[in-house]
Design an enzyme around this catalytic site. Sequence first.
Site, short mmCIF file in Angstrom:
data_model
loop_
_atom_site.label_atom_id
_atom_site.label_comp_id
_atom_site.label_asym_id
_atom_site.label_seq_id
_atom_site.Cartn_x
_atom_site.Cartn_y
_atom_site.Cartn_z
CD GLU A 1 44.89 28.30 31.68
OE1 GLU A 1 45.67 28.76 32.55
OE2 GLU A 1 45.30 27.78 30.62
CG PHE B 1 41.91 34.37 41.11
CD1 PHE B 1 40.56 34.51 40.86
CD2 PHE B 1 42.53 35.34 41.89
CE1 PHE B 1 39.84 35.58 41.36
CE2 PHE B 1 41.82 36.42 42.39
CZ PHE B 1 40.47 36.54 42.12
NE ARG C 1 51.60 29.82 41.07
CZ ARG C 1 51.29 28.52 40.98
NH1 ARG C 1 51.80 27.65 41.81
NH2 ARG C 1 50.44 28.12 40.03
CB THR D 1 49.18 35.02 35.80
OG1 THR D 1 48.65 33.90 36.52
CG2 THR D 1 49.48 34.60 34.38
#
Length: 431
Positions: free
Chosen positions: A56, A58, A296, A390
């Site tokens: 996972e 940051f 991203r 995220t």
Amino acid sequence: MAASVLFCAVWSTAVLLSEVGAEGGEFSPGQSAASLPLGAAAAERRYLLYDVNPPEGFNLRRDVYIRMASLIKTLRKSSDWVLVLPPWGRLYHWQSPDIHQVRIPWAEFFDLDSLNKNIPVIEYEDFLAESGGPFIDQVYVLQGYAEGWKEGTWEEKVDRRPCIDKLMYSEDKSGYYRGWFWGYEETRGINVTCLSVQGSASIIAPVLLKNTTARSVMLDRAENLLHDHYGGKDYWDTRRSMVFAQHLRIVGDEFRARLLQSNDKTDKTIFQEDWTKVKVKPSLPLGGPYLAVHLRRKDFIWGHREDVPSLRRAAEEIHSLLKKLKLKKVFIATDSDRQDLEELQKLIPEMVRYEPTWEELELYKDGGVAIIDQWICAHARYFIGTSVSTFSFRIHEEREILGFDPKTTYNRFCGDQEKNCEQPTHWKIVY
Ligand SMILES: Nc1nc2c(ncn2[C@@H]2O[C@H](COP(=O)(O)OP(=O)(O)O)[C@@H](O)[C@H]2O)c(=O)[nH]1
Ligand SMILES: *[C@@H]1O[C@H](CO)[C@@H](O)[C@H](O)[C@H]1NC(C)=O
Ligand SMILES: *[C@@H]1O[C@H](CO)[C@@H](O)[C@H](O)[C@H]1NC(C)=O
Ligand SMILES: [Mg+2]
């Protein structure tokens, strides 16, 4: 009631520690605990530690912090618990070569005074000093239920169950458990047990309060616990307390001023250092005279996801937005590789990026550079991000905290062939 539970906890932990210490080596928990001049208050304190599934990133980890903060608030209704901040490191995306990125304290990224105005937190090094050495009394490895759940029968539950996956801890010669422990090799777990969980963070509170007397409890794979109440007041209090470290904000502000003609005064972005003093914003901020973009790439394009645009499509969207918003500058935050960057440079020659020197990278690290990117995106007149990233979500929240009009925040690129390009949800702050 609370007092007797507390007394019990302290007493039996002392017994556990001295028993283990008797058979331990040169550095045992019994000895180190005894050599510490602990005050009565410190002795009663219990410590919650946690870690997250290694792959996972940051920004999901920042979300798990919010869940743990809710749990601490629940625990503190019964006794004195403090959250031990899991040192940062060994994250998959932190690939900058030649810089050592492990055992990084939270203060390098966040403002600890601000965190402490929400719940009591300490760094791991403080835990080592305060609790008497590198020992964690009880490690609970959280997992789901092997049998899954039957549709329509969702219930919140937690049960001691055999470990489903191979345990990432192994017993050493002295019977202690060795594991990753954020890169602290000397840290040992005294007991490791698997728990199956299904539900929000606070469902585990009764287990910590009643089923164990361990003073230090670590929840590994803590992402298995969900939010108590996503988007509620408690969520936002914790989120607002996650103020970026001042040195990173300063770097972002200097960049805004130097390259984007952006400053808090003309942008009308009033930053209040003490988040507890902030109430509903009286007037909307304007934001700096630039469009901000989060693109991203990497693992988001490897799977050929249909909600992620090609660079060509993204560039078209950027140019049309610049025109519509009558802006000349575009700031781009991205994890593009070199090849993508070269293509971007050709497609959007006017783009502005924050490119740290090697010295700056060594100082701020990949996490700090990501925060600087997020801070600059958070202050733009208009932001557009990447679907279900995220990293983009945390920018939405930062802008929500600054009080921006949601229309300028909750935007994302659409995939080239995407049919129903649903835009991100507006999560309104609850003060
Ligand atoms: N500096 C910088 N890093 C980025 C950017 N986008 C992605 N990254 C890196 O890639 C990681 C993405 O993982 P994560 O935080 O989990 O966000 P998500 O995977 O997009 O949901 C970040 O933590 C950063 O290390 C960006 O725009 N700027
Ligand atoms: C906690 O203790 C209760 C009561 O003894 C027991 O029923 C329950 O199974 C225990 N839970 C866990 C997770 O150990
Ligand atoms: C480890 O912890 C579990 C759960 O609290 C407990 O039942 C078990 O007896 C402990 N094992 C040892 C060796 O102390
Ligand atoms: Mg991720």
